[in-house]
Design an enzyme around this catalytic site. Structure first.
Site, short mmCIF file in Angstrom:
data_model
loop_
_atom_site.label_atom_id
_atom_site.label_comp_id
_atom_site.label_asym_id
_atom_site.label_seq_id
_atom_site.Cartn_x
_atom_site.Cartn_y
_atom_site.Cartn_z
N GLY A 76 29.03 39.28 54.27
CA GLY A 76 29.87 40.38 53.81
C GLY A 76 30.54 40.14 52.47
CE1 TYR A 100 45.91 0.07 34.39
CE2 TYR A 100 45.24 -1.12 36.37
CZ TYR A 100 45.03 -0.14 35.43
OH TYR A 100 43.92 0.68 35.53
N GLY A 115 38.53 7.54 36.21
CA GLY A 115 39.37 6.77 35.30
C GLY A 115 38.64 5.74 34.46
CG ASN A 170 38.58 -3.70 28.53
OD1 ASN A 170 39.18 -4.59 29.12
ND2 ASN A 170 38.70 -2.42 28.87
CG HIS A 221 40.31 1.49 26.93
ND1 HIS A 221 41.14 0.40 26.82
CD2 HIS A 221 39.94 1.55 28.24
CE1 HIS A 221 41.28 -0.19 28.00
NE2 HIS A 221 40.56 0.50 28.89
CB CYS A 256 38.04 0.68 31.16
SG CYS A 256 39.08 1.98 31.89
#
Length: 402
Positions: A222, A311, A325, A349, A329, A347
């Protein structure tokens, strides 16, 4: 009602929702004007009007007003709930008026038409047309903005605000075109989300267009399709980074040519108290966004102040490659092991110079291929993990392949 020069009123013919009309007998008509200004032509039937659509018109379809035994002189269609008039146009022979406006669900449209018979007698006729009222309207939003400049890892996608039960019908209403043409397909992530990508990365310089035509369609249970969306994207030069967790190096390729090699440190794969392993996800990532400075806080994934391993640190030249995340960087604390060991919290680095270079050159949709990280495969709902899925598995995720 229209008065005919002292000879009485022309019959007003009321049309029911079914579009049927009643002629009410023979209408008197104005003939050629003589010195006295009026002449009659007896025996000429009044023109009649049908309002097509009835009670179950799809808002995707037009309202049609059709004259028989004459022509249309004027048509007005209004939504009394909003006060808005519906735009439309007469056919060249003036026997049909067709709306060219977008209609609404669950609306009652009031139509007034003036029809003229061959003898020139005019009659005003009224009717109603109602559009369907669905149990729900599934509206899509774009996975990406509606336009923009992206890398060769661009992933298209749509997210609906209702569960889609008839995925095959909905998928058929999507259209993706690219110039130059490239083979691609849809993959359903769940009941409400569907992604599109080509078999291989997009060709640099491509233009990619997405259009939906779901509006007004029944799509199961519907529920009907909501407003359509469209998007146009430009694919810029090919930028692909290859990050290897075994060599601890990341190589950048511009249009297939190696232009940069940088030592890196990926996520740690061994138990180093107070926190356990946090390996980088394996597989093809794409750049989601970037910012030149941010505060990275482990509380964002549940390790908050007072917990072992907490941290909160400022980081520069941050290029995000997953929803979990993961970033490329700068990290000055790991410079000593960049190129030899993986010690980060997931990450990639780099030192200042290399991080700034990647920040300046890599943009949304550019590709970062991670291998030998020791981590699990990047999932499709963790950023753009779509490219980590084999082409055969991707094709199997289409509702039209089942």
């Amino acid at each position: 009602m229209i008065r005919i020069a002292g000879l009485g009123l022309v019959a007003v013919l009321l049309a029911a929702c079914s579009g049927q009309t009643e002629t009410g007998g023979t209408a008197q008509a104005v003939g050629a004007a003589g010195p006295t200004g009026t002449a009659t032509v007896p025996g000429v039937p009044a023109a009649t009007v049908a309002f097509e659509g009835g009670d179950q018109l799809s808002p995707k379809d037009p309202i049609v007003v059709r004259a028989s035994g004459g022509t249309l002189q004027a048509v007005t269609v209004t939504n009394p709930q909003t006060g808005n008039a519906v735009k439309g146009a007469l056919s060249p022979d003036k026997t049909t008026w067709t709306s060219n406006d977008r209609l609404r669900y669950g609306a009652t449209y009031q139509a007034v038409a003036t029809a003229v018979n061959p003898a020139g007698a005019a009659s005003e006729q009224r009717g109603e047309v109602r559009t369907i009222k669905p149990s729900g309207v599934a509206t899509a939003s774009l996975f990406q903005p509606s336009s923009g400049d992206f890398g060769v890892g661009l992933v298209l996608g749509l997210k609906f605000d209702h569960d889609i039960t008839d995925k095959a019908t909905v998928e058929k209403s999507f259209k993706v075109t690219s110039s130059p043409a490239q083979d691609g397909g849809w993959y359903w992530v769940g009941k409400r989300e569907v992604h599109y990508r080509p078999k291989e990365y997009w060709k640099a310089g491509s233009t990619v267009k997405l259009e939906t035509t779901t509006f007004g369609m029944p799509i199961g249970g519907g529920v009907y399709g909501g407003q359509d969306v469209s998007a146009t994207y430009k694919v810029h030069d090919s930028w692909i980074a290859k990050a290897d967790g075994k060599t601890h190096q990341m190589k950048a390729f511009h249009n297939g040519q190696l232009v940069k090699t940088a030592p890196i440190s990926m996520g740690k794969t061994v138990d180093t108290p107070p926190r356990g392993p946090t390996p980088t996800f394996n597989g093809t990532h794409t750049v989601l966004s970037k910012v030149d400075h941010t505060i990275m806080d482990s509380c964002s994934y549940g390790v908050c102040e007072g917990d072992p391993g907490y941290y909160k640190a400022p980081e520069n030249w941050d290029v995000r490659i997953s929803n979990d995340g993961e970033y490329l960087h700068e990290n000055l604390k790991t410079v000593g092991v960049q190129g030899s060991d993986n010690v980060s919290n997931g990450c990639l680095n780099m030192n200042t110079e290399n991080a700034k270079w990647f920040f300046d050159n890599f943009n949304a949709g550019d590709v970062v291929e991670v291998t030998n990280s020791g981590g699990p495969q990047l999932s499709i709902n963790n950023g753009h993990g779509d490219w980590a899925i084999s082409w055969s598995a991707w094709q199997a995720g289409s509702a039209l392949r089942g």
